[in-house]
Enzyme design. Structure first.
Site, PDB file in Angstrom:
ATOM      1  CG  ASP A   1      -2.096   1.080   1.409  1.00  0.00           C
ATOM      2  OD1 ASP A   1      -2.832   1.456  -0.001  1.00  0.00           O
ATOM      3  OD2 ASP A   1      -2.105   2.142   2.369  1.00  0.00           O
TER       4      ASP A   1
ATOM      5  CD  GLU B   1      -4.569   1.540  -3.038  1.00  0.00           C
ATOM      6  OE1 GLU B   1      -4.982   3.151  -3.036  1.00  0.00           O
ATOM      7  OE2 GLU B   1      -4.834   1.317  -1.920  1.00  0.00           O
TER       8      GLU B   1
ATOM      9  CG  ASP C   1      -0.258   4.038   5.449  1.00  0.00           C
ATOM     10  OD1 ASP C   1      -1.603   4.706   5.007  1.00  0.00           O
ATOM     11  OD2 ASP C   1      -0.013   4.517   5.914  1.00  0.00           O
TER      12      ASP C   1
END
Ligand SMILES: [Zn+2]
Length: 404
Positions: free
Chosen positions: A189, A273, A366
């Protein structure tokens, strides 16, 4: 998804003579001029209009421009064409979502040009610490042989940073690194409080400036404002600012190389992502698909994303672990509890802490997002061509992901 240029860069400090430096600056000026023309053409484009000219058309236009303009004709056609090619690549990266749209280049701020069709013998070593590269219309320019120059160099880029340092970067396709074969999948992330959080709980920090250096960087602009423009002092302060910024950039670039190599070696599958960095930076509010990511510290987040060089890290991962990097829909990764799967907008206690009000799971926000990305592995892997990679061995109870 567009993979960026498959280039691993080794950079060397270039030491041109004053005469050579003038010639190199001329190449920079030509490349900048051509690049800015391309930016301008694309800036005028609006949906519904005839599409802006592509690379081939722009090359034809360049030939005309050279016929009519002595200044351009005096320069190297390779340098000028490559500026167009760089621009085409920048547009491809922009549409691929890994980079922001190309912008104007300004004189004196990180300038450069590319030379292609480099022949064997155009780069040679002349002593233990010194090498030289043949630059069109400039001749042999010396560089510091600080490490091995990759074999079979096909192209190189010469850059001048804002601090006035020249570098040459030889391009070679980086060897894809072997997968460890453990079947391990990691979620990655883009962190706000840290540069990257792993689903393993690790948090990786991109190095920046040290405390004293940052303090100095904050003080220098005030000093600059007090100095008379064009004075010797003004120039010195400006140079000091540029030098600090260049140092920061060097450290980050180094971090990206080391981190991408380590991740490619440690994990079979790396999930990140699906992010459009350009859009993220422009709208910190997020979209319906990625609600409220970073609403809390807009300005800070914008800076962090750019500073962390996220796009570069993902690009490098794709080069070093081709076919092993998966993109995951970012919907709710920051609001979903990675332990029980409940989506709860209020669980984000602060920028750093995630605390689930249903099951009590608490952890770094996170890392929680990285775990969600990792949990989406099944989807990303099955969506991919090629051999399947086994799922992670240790898993939290599996919520149905990506269903909302
Ligand atoms: Zn929970």
């Amino acid at each position: 998804m567009t993979v960026g240029k498959l280039i691993g860069v080794s950079r060397y400090r270039l030491h041109p003579t004053p005469a050579q430096e003038a010639a190199l600056l001329e190449h920079c000026a030509h490349a900048r001029f051509v690049w800015n023309l391309a930016v301008e053409q694309h800036a005028h484009w609006r949906p519904g209009r005839k599409s802006a000219p592509g690379f081939a058309e722009q090359c034809r236009q360049l030939t005309h421009a050279r016929a009519e303009c002595d200044w351009l004709r005096g320069g190297s056609v390779t340098v000028q064409q490559q500026a167009l090619k760089d621009f085409a690549q920048a547009m491809a990266n922009f549409f691929g979502g890994t980079h922001r749209s190309p912008t104007w280049r300004k004189r004196g701020r990180s300038e450069g040009f590319r030379v292609v069709a480099v022949k064997a013998g155009d780069v040679r070593r002349i002593s233990r610490r010194v090498g030289e590269a043949k630059v069109p219309k400039v001749g042999w320019v010396r560089f510091r042989w600080s490490r091995c120059v990759p074999e079979g160099v096909k192209s190189y880029r010469i850059n001048r940073d804002a601090a006035g340092r020249w570098h040459v970067a030889f391009a070679a396709v980086p060897e894809p690194l072997p997968a460890p074969g453990t079947g391990e999948v990691v979620g990655l992330d883009r962190g706000v409080t840290v540069s990257a959080a792993l689903s393993t709980g690790e948090m990786l920090m991109a190095p920046g400036l040290r405390k004293a250096e940052s303090a100095r960087l904050r003080r220098l602009p005030r000093k600059l404002a007090r100095a008379r423009r064009g004075s010797h002092r003004h120039g010195r302060v400006k140079h000091a600012i540029a030098k600090l910024k260049a140092r920061e950039g060097d450290r980050r670039a180094d971090w990206v190389e080391k981190t991408s190599t380590s991740l490619a070696r440690r994990f079979d599958m790396i999930l990140v992502e699906e992010l459009k960095i350009g859009n993220m930076v422009r709208s910190a509010k997020g979209t319906l698909a990625a609600p409220g990511r970073g609403v809390r510290q807009k300005a800070g987040l914008n800076r962090s994303i750019l500073a962390a060089g996220w796009g570069r890290l993902v690009e490098r991962l794709q080069q070093k672990a081709p076919g092993r990097v998966g993109r995951v829909n970012p919907a709710f990764t920051s609001q979903r509890c990675s332990a029980c799967g409940i989506v709860d907008a209020k669980a984000r206690e602060s920028q750093a802490v995630f605390r689930c009000r249903s099951c009590g799971y608490a952890g770094n926000a996170d890392v929680n997002a990285a775990r969600n990305i990792q949990l989406a592995a099944g989807h990303a892997v099955s969506a991919r061509e090629g051999p399947r990679v086994a799922g992670p061995v240790h898993r939290e109870p599996q919520p149905v992901l990506l269903s909302t």
